[in-house]
Design an enzyme around this catalytic site. Structure first.
Site, mmCIF file in Angstrom:
data_model
loop_
_atom_site.group_PDB
_atom_site.id
_atom_site.type_symbol
_atom_site.label_atom_id
_atom_site.label_comp_id
_atom_site.label_asym_id
_atom_site.label_seq_id
_atom_site.Cartn_x
_atom_site.Cartn_y
_atom_site.Cartn_z
ATOM 1 N N LYS A 1 0.827 -1.208 0.000
ATOM 2 C CA LYS A 1 0.000 0.000 0.000
ATOM 3 C C LYS A 1 0.867 1.267 0.000
ATOM 4 O O LYS A 1 0.612 2.188 -0.755
ATOM 5 C CB LYS A 1 -0.928 0.027 1.236
ATOM 6 N N ARG B 1 -9.446 0.952 9.210
ATOM 7 C CA ARG B 1 -9.035 -0.421 9.508
ATOM 8 C C ARG B 1 -10.118 -1.196 10.234
ATOM 9 O O ARG B 1 -9.939 -2.370 10.526
ATOM 10 C CB ARG B 1 -7.797 -0.381 10.375
ATOM 11 N N ARG C 1 11.817 -5.412 4.854
ATOM 12 C CA ARG C 1 11.372 -4.031 4.633
ATOM 13 C C ARG C 1 12.211 -3.026 5.425
ATOM 14 O O ARG C 1 12.550 -3.249 6.572
ATOM 15 C CB ARG C 1 9.913 -3.938 5.061
ATOM 16 N N ARG D 1 11.153 -1.319 11.103
ATOM 17 C CA ARG D 1 10.152 -1.023 12.131
ATOM 18 C C ARG D 1 10.116 -2.128 13.186
ATOM 19 O O ARG D 1 10.217 -3.298 12.852
ATOM 20 C CB ARG D 1 8.773 -0.890 11.478
ATOM 21 N N ARG E 1 -0.413 -9.302 13.321
ATOM 22 C CA ARG E 1 -1.050 -8.233 12.542
ATOM 23 C C ARG E 1 -1.943 -8.818 11.444
ATOM 24 O O ARG E 1 -3.003 -8.272 11.143
ATOM 25 C CB ARG E 1 0.025 -7.321 11.936
HETATM 26 P P1 AMP Z 1 0.756 0.546 9.261
HETATM 27 O O1 AMP Z 1 2.005 1.280 8.979
HETATM 28 O O2 AMP Z 1 -0.415 1.104 8.502
HETATM 29 O O3 AMP Z 1 0.902 -0.938 9.074
HETATM 30 O O4 AMP Z 1 0.416 0.794 10.814
HETATM 31 C C1 AMP Z 1 1.297 0.405 11.835
HETATM 32 C C2 AMP Z 1 0.538 0.235 13.139
HETATM 33 O O5 AMP Z 1 -0.091 1.469 13.496
HETATM 34 C C3 AMP Z 1 -0.592 -0.773 13.101
HETATM 35 O O6 AMP Z 1 -0.135 -2.096 13.319
HETATM 36 C C4 AMP Z 1 -1.484 -0.259 14.220
HETATM 37 O O7 AMP Z 1 -0.951 -0.584 15.493
HETATM 38 C C5 AMP Z 1 -1.373 1.240 14.059
HETATM 39 N N1 AMP Z 1 -2.378 1.782 13.110
HETATM 40 C C6 AMP Z 1 -2.149 2.372 11.904
HETATM 41 N N2 AMP Z 1 -3.283 2.742 11.315
HETATM 42 C C7 AMP Z 1 -4.277 2.374 12.165
HETATM 43 C C8 AMP Z 1 -5.699 2.476 12.103
HETATM 44 N N3 AMP Z 1 -6.328 3.026 11.051
HETATM 45 N N4 AMP Z 1 -6.401 1.976 13.163
HETATM 46 C C9 AMP Z 1 -5.787 1.429 14.233
HETATM 47 N N5 AMP Z 1 -4.466 1.287 14.346
HETATM 48 C C10 AMP Z 1 -3.700 1.761 13.316
#
Ligand code: AMP
Length: 212
Positions: free
Chosen positions: A13, A88, A123, A156, A167
């Protein structure tokens, strides 16, 4: 134009978001990037979110909706936005509608769990810009350095295999119901294989978005 990118962690994404931003002139709203920036600036929100994120769990809907609502006040969102990693949960999607965001298009990237795990372990991210690389599939020109700034790339903390599996399971439970939700909505929906080349996926998404 408001576009939502859907797909499990590691489905590409963030990478595709960069192409869409360049082509369509709408900003990328990545709640993950916003949370990581709160974590690195050590705000109260960042401190609270870090634990949840490191465990691979979801930050509360209220916090996320507050962040997005504030972000949408900025003038660069006037023509719409590209949402990456948001919504999400069904509650977040409903909250988005309540604050007046109409989703015009949804792009779903389909990738198997094994591919996700393989991708995420390699990554690397340039934190200030959100640019994403992969040691094998999309390496930076100089190892461990961002192509544009030369700054250090990081892995990360939530990119370990166990956390990735957690996840993924949260994705299927909480986020995958959005697929049905958006298929039934008035948004144009495009589902595409997220395992072909980055360029081919980018071209397919561009074709779709140009024609909505
Ligand atoms: P991402 O980079 O989008 O994979 O987000 C990393 C982490 O941030 C996720 O595993 C969640 O802990 C938190 N996070 C990001 N976006 C959201 C969202 N829309 N709702 C809830 N938690 C989020």
């Amino acid at each position: 134009m408001n576009v939502v990118l859907l797909g499990p962690p590691g489905s590409g994404k963030g990478t595709q978001a960069q192409f869409i931003v360049d082509e369509f002139g709408i900003p990328q709203i990545s709640t993950g990037d916003m949370l990581r920036s709160a974590v690195s600036s050590g705000t109260e929100l960042g401190i609270a979110a870090k634990k949840v994120m490191d465990a691979g769990e979801l930050v509360s809907d209220d916090v996320i909706l507050g962040l997005v609502e504030e972000r949408l006040q900025k003038p660069d969102c006037i023509k719409g936005a590209l949402f990456d990693g948001f919504p999400r949960t069904l509650l977040q999607a409903e909250g988005m509608t309540e604050i007046g965001v109409v989703v015009d298009a949804v792009v779903e990237l389909v990738v198997s769990d094994d591919v996700v795990v393989e991708r995420i372990s390699g990554r690397r991210v340039h934190q200030p810009s959100g640019r994403v690389y992969h040691l094998t599939f999309h390496p930076p020109r100089i190892p461990e350095k961002d192509d544009e700034t030369g700054e250090e790339l990081i892995q990360r903390p939530d990119d370990t295999e166990d956390t990735v599996r957690e996840r993924l399971s949260i994705y299927y439970r909480q986020t995958a119901p959005l697929i049905d939700h958006y298929r039934k909505s008035s948004a144009s929906y495009f589902k595409t294989d997220g395992t072909v080349s980055v360029e081919a996926i980018g071209a397919a998404i561009r074709d779709f978005l140009r024609n909505i």
